[in-house]
Design a protein around this motif. Structure first.
Motif, PDB file in Angstrom:
ATOM      1  N   CYS A 234     -21.925  12.952 -40.725  1.00 19.08           N
ATOM      2  CA  CYS A 234     -22.998  11.956 -40.777  1.00 19.08           C
ATOM      3  C   CYS A 234     -23.148  11.352 -42.431  1.00 19.08           C
ATOM      4  O   CYS A 234     -22.040  10.660 -42.730  1.00 19.08           O
ATOM      5  CB  CYS A 234     -24.374  12.320 -40.494  1.00 19.08           C
ATOM      6  N   GLU A 325     -27.591  16.689 -42.573  1.00 15.45           N
ATOM      7  CA  GLU A 325     -27.555  15.098 -42.927  1.00 15.45           C
ATOM      8  C   GLU A 325     -26.588  14.856 -44.162  1.00 15.45           C
ATOM      9  O   GLU A 325     -25.321  14.058 -43.938  1.00 15.45           O
ATOM     10  CB  GLU A 325     -28.781  14.598 -42.882  1.00 15.45           C
ATOM     11  N   GLU A 431     -33.526  13.102 -43.168  1.00 17.26           N
ATOM     12  CA  GLU A 431     -32.024  12.433 -43.211  1.00 17.26           C
ATOM     13  C   GLU A 431     -31.740  12.518 -44.743  1.00 17.26           C
ATOM     14  O   GLU A 431     -31.500  13.578 -44.984  1.00 17.26           O
ATOM     15  CB  GLU A 431     -32.429  10.831 -42.812  1.00 17.26           C
ATOM     16  N   TRP A 432     -31.162  11.770 -45.329  1.00 12.65           N
ATOM     17  CA  TRP A 432     -30.782  11.642 -46.585  1.00 12.65           C
ATOM     18  C   TRP A 432     -31.507  11.955 -47.694  1.00 12.65           C
ATOM     19  O   TRP A 432     -32.626  11.721 -47.772  1.00 12.65           O
ATOM     20  CB  TRP A 432     -30.082  10.343 -47.090  1.00 12.65           C
ATOM     21  N   ASP A 520     -33.190   6.080 -43.396  1.00 13.93           N
ATOM     22  CA  ASP A 520     -32.207   6.927 -43.222  1.00 13.93           C
ATOM     23  C   ASP A 520     -31.279   7.042 -44.650  1.00 13.93           C
ATOM     24  O   ASP A 520     -31.653   8.046 -45.367  1.00 13.93           O
ATOM     25  CB  ASP A 520     -31.455   6.299 -41.911  1.00 13.93           C
ATOM     26  N   GLU A 575     -26.498  -0.309 -37.398  1.00 11.25           N
ATOM     27  CA  GLU A 575     -27.170   0.497 -38.466  1.00 11.25           C
ATOM     28  C   GLU A 575     -26.681   0.379 -39.827  1.00 11.25           C
ATOM     29  O   GLU A 575     -25.171   0.050 -39.874  1.00 11.25           O
ATOM     30  CB  GLU A 575     -27.189   2.001 -37.968  1.00 11.25           C
TER      31      GLU A 575
HETATM   32 CA    CA Z   1     -28.198   9.089 -41.079  1.00 17.52          CA
END
Ligand code: CA
Ligand code: FEO
Ligand code: CA
Ligand code: CA
Length: 640
Positions: A234, A325, A431-432, A520, A575
């Motif tokens: 990811c 992530e 997430e990030w 994200d 995305e």
């Molecule tokens: Ca992601």
């Protein structure tokens, strides 16, 4: 598991560490929580946007916002332009062969291994030659997160075969491509001695404290130190010594276990059906009942040296086993490396790794195994705005043999269970993470969590203050004394996502400027602008709570004022993810992932263009995930 194959988010954390919700009720009113930013005053922000970075960039945001959009294209502000650089199926430029992308998904599995994978994600720009700050010639390394098998094969899942499994496996992993500017435009260099694919079939060394552990041994690898492949990569990170870090996220979904699922597999989300990739039908190691230890060989961060094409990638077990992530780099004053890492699932945790040794800037080879030694921590966010990094080390925080952790390797293989035992705070899908270059504060996207506050699920807490958090939020923290290795921090909420004009006070955001949901991707450019990328699931995009919010987008925030402007909107069903820049800031690279995705995340092979024909337009045969390059018409720094 619903329809989300890539970012399946259903909770598998049923541990009971959940005292913050009660604390919260005592300390803070709901109104204060929704205002978020009021929780911790940041009196000591060391600097604002008045100073400039080494390139003379003040970090000011100079472009005019674009409006939200449902158009099937990429829209950027006036004065900016966009080029498509590298699409799924484009040849990487290997000297071993450069197969062209064929109409009708006619490429073989062998072709796919020499072409761009699907579903581009995290990415990093490495100047060539190594150690330079060249902004016209580089290696670009990127992840290919997962596959839409309705687009990958002419007849999708029909006539499922070993060849189809292999093609899917070869469309996963990552790409290393060589790029350069020609006449002011970026192009892939073909052939290139650096061009390389790493796939779900590449041999990858396992290193660090868990290497060789009994739980990592399999029939095919009795020594437990050589895994086959990496997948569902990811977000990403990089090291100061010029290597790339790729993060294995929803790896659990490739396994199926039709038997009694052991608690350790259940804790990581292994189910009877998986996410429908059907690899187990022709690659038996994905049968988690027959090969239980194979599951333990995924969920790691993998280091790859793009400058050394023959060097095998390495799984660095010291950084723990999660649904990783990303890995955002910070440096201590004495040059130890620190990585901040999210575990993206409902009610999972935020982690940090601090290396034991300082990196050696003068001797690249000396850093080769630096990531094999260090300390892993997990975050606990207290209701008063303070926080603690709980050390996940053997015999600390209850991580003893008596509690099921006989050695550090067990803590690393069962990282989630160790974090449960230590009492970490359950977050809304971390997430990030991103580190502000100006003050080393850290930001993390909490993309959404619709289960928060639901029956039999954890309730709200100070750091995750919304029940049914459909829009998500961004949290940030300052380490004590500005030291990334500190064990204490102060936190606040940078932004509650969602439209500030919404009638529903629980869903209403407090964004100053353009609104968004499901943040994200998150990245600081060198001047300190914060770039935010969204990943609203296709199953809810432009409908329900997301009606009228437009396609997924990228925004730019000023971390000091909190002001946010929309910079880009993507094509239908995509995305926005992956972000990197040339050292001079004049070219930004981002990825458009899964344009044309349908709500099921699996396209109908009979109608591959049902949603989008981006990027090939009228000539399109399939929508194709692609890396794009964004530049200013006047060749200035992107964002100014
Ligand atoms: Ca992601
Ligand atoms: Fe692959 Fe959590 O995004
Ligand atoms: Ca994705
Ligand atoms: Ca996501």
């Amino acid at each position: 598991m619903g329809k989300n194959y890539s970012d399946a988010d259903t909770a598998s954390n049923h541990s009971s560490a959940d005292s913050l919700a009660q604390l919260l009720q005592l300390r803070l009113s709901r109104r204060q929580l929704l205002q978020g930013a009021a929780i911790v005053p940041f009196m000591s922000l060391p600097l604002g946007c008045a100073s400039v970075d080494s390139r003379g960039d003040s970090g000011e945001i100079g472009f005019k916002s674009v409006s939200s959009s449902t158009a099937d294209g990429v829209r950027v502000p006036e004065g900016y332009n966009v080029g498509v650089l590298y699409r799924w199926g484009d040849a990487i430029g290997s000297q071993a062969g450069m197969p062209a992308f064929l109409q009708g998904a006619a490429n073989s599995a062998a072709d796919q291994a020499l072409q761009a994978g699907m579903h581009h994600d995290g990415m990093h720009y490495f100047s060539l030659p190594y150690g330079s700050k060249n902004s016209t010639h580089a290696l670009l390394v990127m992840n290919h997160e997962y596959t839409d098998d309705g687009l990958l094969h002419a007849d999708g899942f029909n006539n499922w075969s070993a060849e189809k499994v292999k093609k899917s496996q070869n469309a996963h992993g990552l790409s290393v491509i060589e790029i350069e500017t020609r006449g002011g435009r970026w192009a892939v260099v073909r052939p290139s001695s650096y061009a390389r694919r790493v796939t779900a079939q590449t041999t990858i060394r396992i290193a660090g404290p868990a290497a060789g552990h009994a739980l990592l041994t399999t029939e095919g690898d009795p020594a437990g130190n050589a895994a086959l492949g990496t997948f569902n990569n990811c977000a990403n990170g990089y090291t100061p010594w010029g290597t790339y870090l790729t993060c294995e996220e929803n790896w659990n979904g490739y396994f199926v276990n039709a038997g009694t699922i052991p608690p350790d597999q259940r804790r990581y989300g292994v189910t009877a059906k998986g996410f429908g990739y059907r690899w187990h039908e022709f690659d038996r190691r994905f049968d988690a009942a027959a090969h239980p230890n194979e599951t333990n060989r995924f969920g790691w961060i993998v280091e790859i040296d793009p400058f050394t094409p023959n060097a095998p990638p390495v799984k660095r077990t010291a950084l723990g086993r999660l649904k990783h992530e990303g890995a955002a780099l910070s440096l201590t004053a004495d040059n130890r490396v620190v990585y901040y890492m999210g575990d993206d699932q409902q009610f999972e945790y935020i982690y940090k790794f601090v290396s034991r040794d300082a990196y050696n800037a003068a001797d690249r080879a000396a850093n080769r195994d630096l990531l094999d030694h260090g300390t892993l921590y997990v975050a606990k966010f207290d209701a008063d705005g303070s926080g603690t990094w709980l050390e996940l080390s053997h015999n600390k925080n209850g991580l003893t043999a008596a509690n099921g952790f006989p050695a550090q390797a067990d803590i690393l293989i069962r990282t989630r269970q160790a974090a449960d035992a230590a009492g970490a705070t359950k977050m809304d899908r971390p997430e990030w993470t991103a580190v502000n270059p100006r003050d080393k504060s850290v930001y993390c996207t909490l993309t959404n969590n619709t289960a928060r506050g639901a029956k039999d699920q954890p309730g709200v807490d100070a750091a995750n203050p919304r029940a049914n958090n459909v829009f998500g939020h961004i949290i940030r923290w300052h380490e004590q004394s500005g030291d990334p290795a500190a064990s204490q921090f102060k936190w606040d909420i940078f932004a509650m996502a969602g439209d500030p004009l919404l009638a529903d006070t629980n869903k209403r955001g407090n964004v100053k400027g353009d609104s968004f949901g499901s943040p994200d991707g998150l990245w600081f450019d060198p001047a300190g602008r914060l770039w935010i990328q969204t990943d609203v699931s296709t199953s809810v995009l432009n409908s329900g709570d997301y009606a009228g919010t437009g396609n997924n987008q990228m925004l730019c925030a000023d971390p000091v004022s909190g002001r946010i402007r929309r910079f880009l909107t993507g094509p239908k069903g995509c995305e926005i993810t992956g972000i990197t820049m040339t050292p001079d800031g004049t070219s930004m690279f981002i990825n458009i992932q899964h344009p044309g995705e349908t709500a099921s995340e699996r396209s109908d092979p009979a109608q591959p263009l049902a949603v989008s024909n981006w990027p090939d337009g009228a000539a399109a045969d399939r929508p194709r995930s692609s890396t794009i390059v964004i530049r200013k018409d006047d060749s200035g720094v992107v964002g100014t």
